[in-house]
Design a protein around this motif. Structure first.
Motif, mmCIF file in Angstrom:
data_model
loop_
_atom_site.group_PDB
_atom_site.id
_atom_site.type_symbol
_atom_site.label_atom_id
_atom_site.label_comp_id
_atom_site.label_asym_id
_atom_site.label_seq_id
_atom_site.Cartn_x
_atom_site.Cartn_y
_atom_site.Cartn_z
ATOM 1 N N ILE A 327 49.490 -30.708 -1.259
ATOM 2 C CA ILE A 327 49.193 -29.461 -1.951
ATOM 3 C C ILE A 327 48.077 -28.719 -1.220
ATOM 4 O O ILE A 327 47.277 -29.311 -0.503
ATOM 5 C CB ILE A 327 48.799 -29.696 -3.426
ATOM 6 N N ALA A 328 48.047 -27.421 -1.414
ATOM 7 C CA ALA A 328 47.083 -26.569 -0.717
ATOM 8 C C ALA A 328 45.685 -26.755 -1.277
ATOM 9 O O ALA A 328 45.496 -26.980 -2.472
ATOM 10 C CB ALA A 328 47.499 -25.109 -0.812
ATOM 11 N N GLY A 329 44.689 -26.635 -0.387
ATOM 12 C CA GLY A 329 43.289 -26.733 -0.773
ATOM 13 C C GLY A 329 42.475 -25.596 -0.194
ATOM 14 O O GLY A 329 43.022 -24.616 0.325
ATOM 15 N N PRO A 330 41.150 -25.718 -0.234
ATOM 16 C CA PRO A 330 40.280 -24.626 0.231
ATOM 17 C C PRO A 330 40.508 -24.198 1.673
ATOM 18 O O PRO A 330 40.473 -23.006 1.983
ATOM 19 C CB PRO A 330 38.873 -25.210 0.048
ATOM 20 N N PHE A 331 40.748 -25.159 2.585
ATOM 21 C CA PHE A 331 40.917 -24.761 3.982
ATOM 22 C C PHE A 331 42.223 -24.020 4.203
ATOM 23 O O PHE A 331 42.294 -23.096 5.021
ATOM 24 C CB PHE A 331 40.838 -25.983 4.901
ATOM 25 N N ASN A 332 43.279 -24.404 3.485
ATOM 26 C CA ASN A 332 44.514 -23.634 3.565
ATOM 27 C C ASN A 332 44.279 -22.192 3.129
ATOM 28 O O ASN A 332 44.800 -21.242 3.741
ATOM 29 C CB ASN A 332 45.600 -24.254 2.676
ATOM 30 N N LEU A 333 43.481 -22.020 2.085
ATOM 31 C CA LEU A 333 43.163 -20.682 1.612
ATOM 32 C C LEU A 333 42.318 -19.926 2.634
ATOM 33 O O LEU A 333 42.505 -18.730 2.851
ATOM 34 C CB LEU A 333 42.428 -20.774 0.274
#
Length: 592
Positions: A327-333
């Motif tokens: 799942i996506a996290g802060p760095f993906n954002l």
């Protein structure tokens, strides 16, 4: 990451990039009017040349920044415990600087510095006192914040255990960057107030080169995420030194390289104490309002960090499922945000920064007609780049996502989803930034505060709603909230601006953007079809095989889209294309 995006980035609408005069000692400059500002007749050429210099520096810096982020994803992956901890810790210095001092340095002090340059000493005494005061304030601020690193990380993240401990260590290394961000900004303001636009835009190139070298060393010595699987539990001090130490060293060099062009101004600057009677009283009043604006806006950014960290903290549970789910996290954002602000950072900021001088000059003459024309013209010219940028983001999200995946397909897919969701808000980010330049040109800090209060309430509400969903939906919903925030920001800023200056030709701006969107849609359709041929919609397709494959597809599809877009602009007779290309063509002509 800038900057008046009301949702995604630290709030920069109080003036992340300054606007300044265009005369500098030693520069080849055209004659100016008696007031020291170029006449309106000369403004387009001045804008063209200055924008080209700034855009070139910004473009090189951004390209190197993309390389740096791609290397970071290779070193640590795009969705792991270490990269999320580092991403948040490394974003805090810029965020805290913007929140406490950035708005003051970039928006409030610029007019004061410009006025000081009209003095017989070219503002040397005022600037000396200003820099001395800034250094003292920055030192105290940086020391206090760095000592508070454990408390700050506990407040801004939902991390626990090893992840929280590692994030705190990174914060100790990264928070001293605050001082050098401030030093870079204040020296850059002085340079640009004297017409030297280039150094401020080119200094980040040195920063990125240093950071890239540190990341390459990390990958060579410590291995990539794909090979070594770095985790908070296995992290070592030498890894921290290379990663966080190398990043902070880049920021230090970025600030220090500006002192050479500063010395060339010949102002004879030196540490000077005593700040009574030098005109800082007015600055202090404006600064207090601007600080409140930045606190309000960046309070929203804190909420976004906290909400995104919920997803990162829940990731181990999802990876333990059968089959594992990433799942996506802060760095993906962060990756999605970095990609979608590129058109804004490379083109829109360069144009807005230079055209702000024209807005300020027009305001000083009470020339309302020129203010309106400059605003309308700027919005239309920016749209040429930002609409195409949005089309590229939507059509080519897959290769863009893979480009910053470190070769890990699930990470590339997560990045692609976020880029797509953010793309729609890209043109609105630039439009809102330029709308707010009118208020700052008039030294009006109150209206932006009112606007920011409204937008922050909306942004916090959207972020908190996102945080109530299951962890796998949190970061994508934050991306949606960013786009909504940018759209709402334009509506709110437009409403306040019309009340202040009346109609400024928004209908004409809208008409041009409708035609730009049509051209962008045709271009995006061609890009999408070409991507399909490269297997973009099959996980086994060519574009998904590696970072190099993604880059190759991006180059081919992007070039084709650009050609189609330019053709459509010609067919639709959008004359703003000529104004947009003028800086590049004029510089090419002079070098051939």
């Amino acid at each position: 990451m800038s900057d008046s995006n009301t949702a995604s980035l630290p709030v920069q609408d109080a003036g992340v990039l300054p606007s300044r005069r265009v005369i500098q000692s030693g520069d080849t400059a055209e004659p100016s009017g008696d007031d020291g500002v170029r006449s309106s007749a000369e403004a387009p050429d001045t804008t063209a040349r200055s924008s080209a210099i700034m855009a070139a520096g910004t473009l090189v810096s951004r390209v190197l920044g993309l390389v740096r982020v791609a290397l970071l994803a290779t070193a640590l992956g795009a969705s792991g415990g270490v990269v999320d901890a580092f991403s948040i810790a490394n974003s805090l210095p810029n965020f805290i600087y913007l929140m406490v001092a950035g708005g003051v340095f970039n928006a409030v002090l610029v007019p004061q510095i410009i006025k000081a340059t009209q003095n017989p000493d070219r503002g040397a005494d005022f600037i000396s006192r200003l820099i001395t005061l800034a250094v003292i304030v920055l030192l105290v601020l940086t020391a206090l914040v760095t000592l508070a690193a454990p408390l700050i990380m506990t407040l801004v993240t939902d991390f626990s255990g090893e992840r929280l401990a590692l994030a705190t260590i990174f914060a100790y290394w990264c928070l001293p960057q605050i001082f050098f961000y401030g030093l870079y900004a204040i020296v850059g303001q002085v340079l640009n107030a004297n017409g030297s636009f280039g150094p401020y835009m080119w200094a980040p190139v040195a920063n990125n080169i240093v950071s890239i070298a540190a990341l390459v060393a990390f990958i060579v010595l410590m291995g990539s995420q794909l090979d070594s699987s770095h985790t908070p539990e296995s992290w070592t001090s030498p890894q921290t030194l290379l990663l966080a130490g190398g990043t902070t060293l880049g920021i230090v060099i970025q600030a220090l390289v500006l002192f050479w062009p500063l010395k060339r101004l010949g102002l004879g600057l030196k540490p000077t104490f005593g700040w009574r009677g030098v005109g800082l009283g007015r600055t202090g009043k404006l600064a207090s309002i601007t600080i409140i604006t930045m606190l309000v806006g960046n309070g929203l950014y804190l909420v976004n960090i906290r909400v995104a960290s919920i997803a990162a903290e829940a990731r181990p549970d999802y990876l333990a499922r059968v089959p594992p789910q990433q799942i996506a996290g802060p760095f993906n954002l962060d990756i999605g945000t970095m990609v979608y602000v590129l058109p804004h950072s490379v083109i829109a900021l360069s144009i807005a920064t230079v055209m702000f001088n024209q807005l300020a000059a027009a305001h000083s003459r009470n020339d309302l007609a020129l203010i309106k024309e400059t605003l309308s013209r700027g919005l239309r010219i920016m749209g040429v780049a930002t609409v195409f940028g949005a089309a590229v983001l939507l059509a080519l999200a897959v290769p863009l996502g893979m480009l910053f995946s470190g070769g890990i397909r699930p990470d590339g897919a997560l990045n692609a989803v976020l880029i797509s969701l953010l793309a729609i808000g890209a043109p609105f980010l630039s439009a809102n930034f330029f709308l707010n330049r009118v208020f700052y040109a008039a030294e009006d800090a109150v209206t932006p505060l009112r606007i920011q209060l409204i937008l922050s309430v909306i942004g916090v509400t959207l972020a908190l709603i996102s945080g109530t969903f299951a962890p796998e939906y949190i970061v994508p919903l934050l991306a949606v909230s960013y786009s909504l925030g940018n759209i709402i920001a334009v509506v709110v800023s437009h409403t306040f601006l019309v009340r202040k200056i009346g109609s400024y030709g928004a209908g004409r701006v809208y008409d041009v953007h409708v035609r730009l969107v049509l051209a962008g849609m045709v271009s995006a359709a061609v890009g999408t079809g070409t991507l399909w041929l490269f297997g973009g919609y099959s996980i086994e397709g060519f574009v998904w095989q590696s970072v190099l494959a993604a880059f190759s597809v991006l180059a081919v599809c992007g070039t084709l889209m650009a050609l189609v877009y330019l053709l459509m602009l010609k067919v639709l007779r959008i004359k703003e294309l000529d104004e947009f290309l003028a800086p590049l063509l004029s510089r090419f002509t002079r070098t051939t």
